[in-house]
Design a protein around this motif. Structure first.
Motif, PDB file in Angstrom:
ATOM      1  N   LEU A 121       0.833  -1.205   0.000  1.00 33.39           N
ATOM      2  CA  LEU A 121       0.000   0.000   0.000  1.00 33.39           C
ATOM      3  C   LEU A 121       0.866   1.253   0.000  1.00 33.39           C
ATOM      4  O   LEU A 121       0.565   2.218  -0.705  1.00 33.39           O
ATOM      5  N   ILE A 124       2.244   1.845  -3.542  1.00 28.77           N
ATOM      6  CA  ILE A 124       1.330   2.336  -4.581  1.00 28.77           C
ATOM      7  C   ILE A 124       0.638   3.635  -4.196  1.00 28.77           C
ATOM      8  O   ILE A 124       0.000   4.256  -5.031  1.00 28.77           O
ATOM      9  N   SER A 125       0.757   4.061  -2.938  1.00 25.61           N
ATOM     10  CA  SER A 125      -0.021   5.253  -2.555  1.00 25.61           C
ATOM     11  C   SER A 125       0.822   6.392  -1.995  1.00 25.61           C
ATOM     12  O   SER A 125       0.360   7.517  -1.923  1.00 25.61           O
TER      13      SER A 125
ATOM     14  N   THR B  40      -7.732   1.267   0.339  1.00 28.05           N
ATOM     15  CA  THR B  40      -7.634   2.436   1.215  1.00 28.05           C
ATOM     16  C   THR B  40      -7.956   3.680   0.383  1.00 28.05           C
ATOM     17  O   THR B  40      -7.875   3.650  -0.849  1.00 28.05           O
ATOM     18  N   HIS B  48      -6.636   3.118  -3.365  1.00 31.24           N
ATOM     19  CA  HIS B  48      -5.500   2.224  -3.628  1.00 31.24           C
ATOM     20  C   HIS B  48      -5.901   0.818  -3.226  1.00 31.24           C
ATOM     21  O   HIS B  48      -6.233   0.588  -2.050  1.00 31.24           O
ATOM     22  N   ILE B  49      -5.871  -0.103  -4.179  1.00 28.43           N
ATOM     23  CA  ILE B  49      -6.400  -1.445  -3.915  1.00 28.43           C
ATOM     24  C   ILE B  49      -5.333  -2.343  -3.303  1.00 28.43           C
ATOM     25  O   ILE B  49      -4.290  -2.608  -3.907  1.00 28.43           O
ATOM     26  N   SER B 153      -5.435   0.737 -10.267  1.00 23.24           N
ATOM     27  CA  SER B 153      -5.306   1.147  -8.867  1.00 23.24           C
ATOM     28  C   SER B 153      -4.585   0.073  -8.044  1.00 23.24           C
ATOM     29  O   SER B 153      -3.830   0.374  -7.123  1.00 23.24           O
ATOM     30  N   TYR B 154      -4.795  -1.191  -8.398  1.00 22.93           N
ATOM     31  CA  TYR B 154      -4.092  -2.310  -7.730  1.00 22.93           C
ATOM     32  C   TYR B 154      -2.602  -2.254  -8.044  1.00 22.93           C
ATOM     33  O   TYR B 154      -1.765  -2.521  -7.190  1.00 22.93           O
TER      34      TYR B 154
END
Lengths: 169, 169
Positions: A121, A124-125, B40, B48-49, B153-154
């Motif tokens: 997470l 990717i974020s 999230t 964000h997956i 998004s994943y």
């Protein structure tokens, strides 16, 4: 104790390989002393760090260990290391003869799952800076002992980005 | 059978939430039918997956489930879903009363560990195009059933990148 009798002790010099990509990963290794890193090398020769392991952590190329196929990861000692190793056959026997060991490993793997999900997470974020701050909060001990360019490689960001962030502090 | 007696069946409409961030995740859910996503939302409102789950997979916000703290992830049905849920207390009891369940879960978690490591290595070492190709090779069934912007998004890449890659095919 049966468990101890099947463990094999191994010492590694700094920069010595515990596993080289292409060989089958025959052991799960429990770190008694030191830090190791597992990493892949891409077709451009760039290194990407899958994981670090320090005292009380386990390290392996798990896919290779479980399937008996050649490892895609190298595992290298970043300091002088002492590890205890267990072979696949012995570990399989252990799971049968001491069923509680399944419970022990299930709990370790649950924690690893949470940790990997957090890493995914973050990657990717979060911005590079946020990822670096998250890393040093979570792994303060590692940050002291591992060169910055390897932390960059673990996070998938450039070493220059880390230098820039550290200068701002 | 004891195991079945502690499972609770639940049906979800498309877009219905199984869990909302902020609530405690009280169940591990086993998917009988449908697809769900755990994700999230960051401070800019971007999603964000963390994971998808389809038939025969388990899904939860594991950290929240284990610690009883508020979840950081939402879990949403992407199709009409049927799940079987187990509460923390019942699962803890199950691990004690049916020790083999530790073995079962230990093996699932081992596979999840390998899969998460592959996802991490892909995200720090591969281009967006390589990551997309890896994803559709590994999760062909998901690619058919999940909108492209959610796959983006994943993977932590933009939907535009996926459109561009698909046009090149």
């Amino acid at each position: 104790m049966y468990f101890l009798s099947i463990l094999r002790h191994r010492s590694l010099r700094k920069r010595q390989f515990l596993l080289q990509a292409g060989d089958v990963c025959q052991y799960e290794s429990f770190v008694i002393k030191g830090i190791l890193r597992a990493y892949t090398v891409d077709k451009n020769g760039e290194e990407h760090i899958a994981m670090f392991a320090m005292e009380d952590w386990w390290i392996s190329d798990l896919y290779s260990f479980l399937t008996g196929t050649p490892a895609t990861q190298h595992i290298e000692a970043l300091e002088e290391c002492e590890v205890l190793q267990i072979e696949k056959n012995d570990l399989d026997k252990l799971y049968i003869e001491i069923p509680k060991f399944n419970r022990f490993m299930r709990i370790l793997l649950q924690n690893a799952f949470v940790s990997n999900q957090q890493r995914i997470l973050a990657s990717i974020s979060q911005t590079a800076e946020e990822q670096y701050q998250t890393f040093i909060k979570k792994f303060a001990a590692l940050e002291q002992r591992v060169p910055q360019h390897q932390i960059a490689s673990y996070l998938g960001i450039t070493p220059e980005t880390i230098s820039r962030i550290r200068k701002k502090k």
